[in-house]
Design a protein around this motif. Sequence first.
Motif, PDB file in Angstrom:
ATOM      1  N   LYS A 151       6.913   0.057  19.108  1.00  0.00           N
ATOM      2  CA  LYS A 151       6.458  -0.868  18.075  1.00  0.00           C
ATOM      3  C   LYS A 151       5.746  -0.062  16.984  1.00  0.00           C
ATOM      4  O   LYS A 151       4.979   0.851  17.281  1.00  0.00           O
ATOM      5  N   VAL A 152       6.016  -0.420  15.733  1.00  0.00           N
ATOM      6  CA  VAL A 152       5.403   0.271  14.597  1.00  0.00           C
ATOM      7  C   VAL A 152       4.630  -0.751  13.772  1.00  0.00           C
ATOM      8  O   VAL A 152       5.208  -1.710  13.257  1.00  0.00           O
ATOM      9  N   LYS A 153       3.320  -0.532  13.654  1.00  0.00           N
ATOM     10  CA  LYS A 153       2.458  -1.461  12.921  1.00  0.00           C
ATOM     11  C   LYS A 153       1.760  -0.740  11.777  1.00  0.00           C
ATOM     12  O   LYS A 153       1.273   0.382  11.950  1.00  0.00           O
ATOM     13  N   TYR A 154       1.698  -1.388  10.633  1.00  0.00           N
ATOM     14  CA  TYR A 154       0.959  -0.827   9.496  1.00  0.00           C
ATOM     15  C   TYR A 154       0.350  -1.924   8.631  1.00  0.00           C
ATOM     16  O   TYR A 154      -0.036  -1.681   7.491  1.00  0.00           O
ATOM     17  N   GLY A 155       0.241  -3.115   9.188  1.00  0.00           N
ATOM     18  CA  GLY A 155      -0.299  -4.232   8.414  1.00  0.00           C
ATOM     19  C   GLY A 155       0.712  -4.776   7.436  1.00  0.00           C
ATOM     20  O   GLY A 155       0.383  -5.062   6.281  1.00  0.00           O
ATOM     21  N   GLN A 156       1.950  -4.890   7.903  1.00  0.00           N
ATOM     22  CA  GLN A 156       3.032  -5.350   7.040  1.00  0.00           C
ATOM     23  C   GLN A 156       2.693  -6.701   6.420  1.00  0.00           C
ATOM     24  O   GLN A 156       2.230  -7.608   7.088  1.00  0.00           O
ATOM     25  N   GLY A 157       2.928  -6.818   5.130  1.00  0.00           N
ATOM     26  CA  GLY A 157       2.590  -8.039   4.403  1.00  0.00           C
ATOM     27  C   GLY A 157       1.266  -7.885   3.683  1.00  0.00           C
ATOM     28  O   GLY A 157       1.178  -8.057   2.461  1.00  0.00           O
ATOM     29  N   SER A 158       0.215  -7.514   4.419  1.00  0.00           N
ATOM     30  CA  SER A 158      -1.109  -7.324   3.814  1.00  0.00           C
ATOM     31  C   SER A 158      -1.167  -6.042   2.987  1.00  0.00           C
ATOM     32  O   SER A 158      -1.766  -6.012   1.906  1.00  0.00           O
ATOM     33  N   VAL A 159      -0.532  -4.977   3.510  1.00  0.00           N
ATOM     34  CA  VAL A 159      -0.564  -3.686   2.817  1.00  0.00           C
ATOM     35  C   VAL A 159       0.097  -3.781   1.450  1.00  0.00           C
ATOM     36  O   VAL A 159      -0.430  -3.273   0.448  1.00  0.00           O
ATOM     37  N   GLU A 160       1.237  -4.452   1.375  1.00  0.00           N
ATOM     38  CA  GLU A 160       1.927  -4.596   0.097  1.00  0.00           C
ATOM     39  C   GLU A 160       1.053  -5.334  -0.921  1.00  0.00           C
ATOM     40  O   GLU A 160       1.017  -4.966  -2.098  1.00  0.00           O
ATOM     41  N   LYS A 161       0.341  -6.342  -0.470  1.00  0.00           N
ATOM     42  CA  LYS A 161      -0.543  -7.097  -1.367  1.00  0.00           C
ATOM     43  C   LYS A 161      -1.710  -6.236  -1.832  1.00  0.00           C
ATOM     44  O   LYS A 161      -2.123  -6.316  -2.994  1.00  0.00           O
ATOM     45  N   ILE A 162      -2.243  -5.399  -0.924  1.00  0.00           N
ATOM     46  CA  ILE A 162      -3.346  -4.506  -1.296  1.00  0.00           C
ATOM     47  C   ILE A 162      -2.906  -3.550  -2.403  1.00  0.00           C
ATOM     48  O   ILE A 162      -3.597  -3.366  -3.409  1.00  0.00           O
ATOM     49  N   PHE A 163      -1.740  -2.922  -2.218  1.00  0.00           N
ATOM     50  CA  PHE A 163      -1.233  -1.990  -3.218  1.00  0.00           C
ATOM     51  C   PHE A 163      -0.973  -2.691  -4.546  1.00  0.00           C
ATOM     52  O   PHE A 163      -1.232  -2.137  -5.624  1.00  0.00           O
ATOM     53  N   GLU A 164      -0.446  -3.908  -4.468  1.00  0.00           N
ATOM     54  CA  GLU A 164      -0.155  -4.656  -5.696  1.00  0.00           C
ATOM     55  C   GLU A 164      -1.435  -4.974  -6.461  1.00  0.00           C
ATOM     56  O   GLU A 164      -1.495  -4.817  -7.686  1.00  0.00           O
ATOM     57  N   VAL A 165      -2.476  -5.397  -5.721  1.00  0.00           N
ATOM     58  CA  VAL A 165      -3.753  -5.736  -6.367  1.00  0.00           C
ATOM     59  C   VAL A 165      -4.406  -4.499  -6.964  1.00  0.00           C
ATOM     60  O   VAL A 165      -4.888  -4.520  -8.112  1.00  0.00           O
ATOM     61  N   THR A 166      -4.447  -3.407  -6.204  1.00  0.00           N
ATOM     62  CA  THR A 166      -5.101  -2.187  -6.701  1.00  0.00           C
ATOM     63  C   THR A 166      -4.355  -1.595  -7.897  1.00  0.00           C
ATOM     64  O   THR A 166      -4.984  -1.146  -8.864  1.00  0.00           O
ATOM     65  N   ASN A 167      -3.029  -1.609  -7.863  1.00  0.00           N
ATOM     66  CA  ASN A 167      -2.257  -1.080  -8.994  1.00  0.00           C
ATOM     67  C   ASN A 167      -2.451  -1.936 -10.240  1.00  0.00           C
ATOM     68  O   ASN A 167      -2.599  -1.410 -11.346  1.00  0.00           O
ATOM     69  N   THR A 168      -2.459  -3.266 -10.047  1.00  0.00           N
ATOM     70  CA  THR A 168      -2.688  -4.167 -11.186  1.00  0.00           C
ATOM     71  C   THR A 168      -4.083  -3.938 -11.771  1.00  0.00           C
ATOM     72  O   THR A 168      -4.260  -3.910 -12.992  1.00  0.00           O
ATOM     73  N   GLY A 169      -5.072  -3.773 -10.882  1.00  0.00           N
ATOM     74  CA  GLY A 169      -6.444  -3.521 -11.328  1.00  0.00           C
ATOM     75  C   GLY A 169      -6.560  -2.234 -12.125  1.00  0.00           C
ATOM     76  O   GLY A 169      -7.260  -2.184 -13.150  1.00  0.00           O
ATOM     77  N   ARG A 170      -5.860  -1.191 -11.681  1.00  0.00           N
ATOM     78  CA  ARG A 170      -5.905   0.084 -12.401  1.00  0.00           C
ATOM     79  C   ARG A 170      -5.264  -0.039 -13.780  1.00  0.00           C
ATOM     80  O   ARG A 170      -5.764   0.509 -14.763  1.00  0.00           O
ATOM     81  N   ILE A 171      -4.135  -0.751 -13.862  1.00  0.00           N
ATOM     82  CA  ILE A 171      -3.446  -0.910 -15.150  1.00  0.00           C
ATOM     83  C   ILE A 171      -4.325  -1.679 -16.123  1.00  0.00           C
ATOM     84  O   ILE A 171      -4.499  -1.278 -17.286  1.00  0.00           O
ATOM     85  N   ILE A 172      -4.899  -2.803 -15.649  1.00  0.00           N
ATOM     86  CA  ILE A 172      -5.767  -3.606 -16.510  1.00  0.00           C
ATOM     87  C   ILE A 172      -6.991  -2.804 -16.940  1.00  0.00           C
ATOM     88  O   ILE A 172      -7.391  -2.829 -18.111  1.00  0.00           O
TER      89      ILE A 172
END
Length: 297
Positions: A151-172
């Motif tokens: 089994k491979v776990k990395y917080g699928q679903g939550s991790v993508e949202k974290i990256f999206e929020v942080t990248n959007t924050g950096r751009i803004i």
Amino acid sequence: MKARTLRRHVRESFKSLGRNGWMTFASVSAVTITLLLVGVFFVIMMNLNHMANNIENDVEIRVHIDVAAAEEEQKALADQIQKLDRVDSVAYSSKEEELNQLMNSMGEEGEAFAMFEQDNPLNDVLVVKTKEPQDIMSVAKQIEKMDFASKVKYGQGSVEKIFEVTNTGRIIGTILIIGLLFTAMFLISNTIKITIFARRREIEIMKLVGATNGFIRWPFFLEGLSLGVLGSIVPIIIITITYYYSHDFISEKLAGDFLQLLPFGPFVFQISGLLLLMGAVIGVWGSLMSVRKFLKI
């Protein structure tokens, strides 16, 4: 340039600052207010970026090893993962260590899991860190195809949202910083232009009696430099004192190791140097651009 001439330019620039007291005060005030806003915004954005980096770096892949895998097969899996281009490190965590971590994370309620110490149902785990946090999804998909990766776990679903929020924050944040810097340059340079405009007759007279453009520019160059540096002192003092007293207080209120402010040093010294440099550059730029207009007579 001779030392005597340079001393003359420095002397004249300071005399001019004193003679035009109200205009000097207006220019320094404009620099002070604008750089204070810029400095506060920089402090906020750099701390938010620091927290975002900590959150991203905290993301990891947890590979649960098949219970049927022998020690050699576990080692072969770890070596295979380590050879992946985007993998930075692979750490082994035994099922006993996993059980202890689970018990410790749950506090008093975790004592109920002590009954599993003799017959531990957990898997041995490989903790994988990628070189770039954004690589975690692609690396996890590669590991899923490997033998003995149960089994491979990395917080699928939550991790993508974290990256999206942080990248959007950096751009803004980047857009706002650029916009604020241009606004600061516009306000400060225009205030300095008003100061120079009030002395246009002085420039014209110097030009008519034979003074070279370079000779005329130097006092205004030094004057603009002085206005910028003087205007940056108050913002530096306010930001330094405020950050010093608020750092520990805010850090205590934030939960988690990754939600921490940047340490006082060297961060505040970097911000202070940046504000000093910005004040000096904008002051010189505003003065030279203003004088340039009146040299064309």
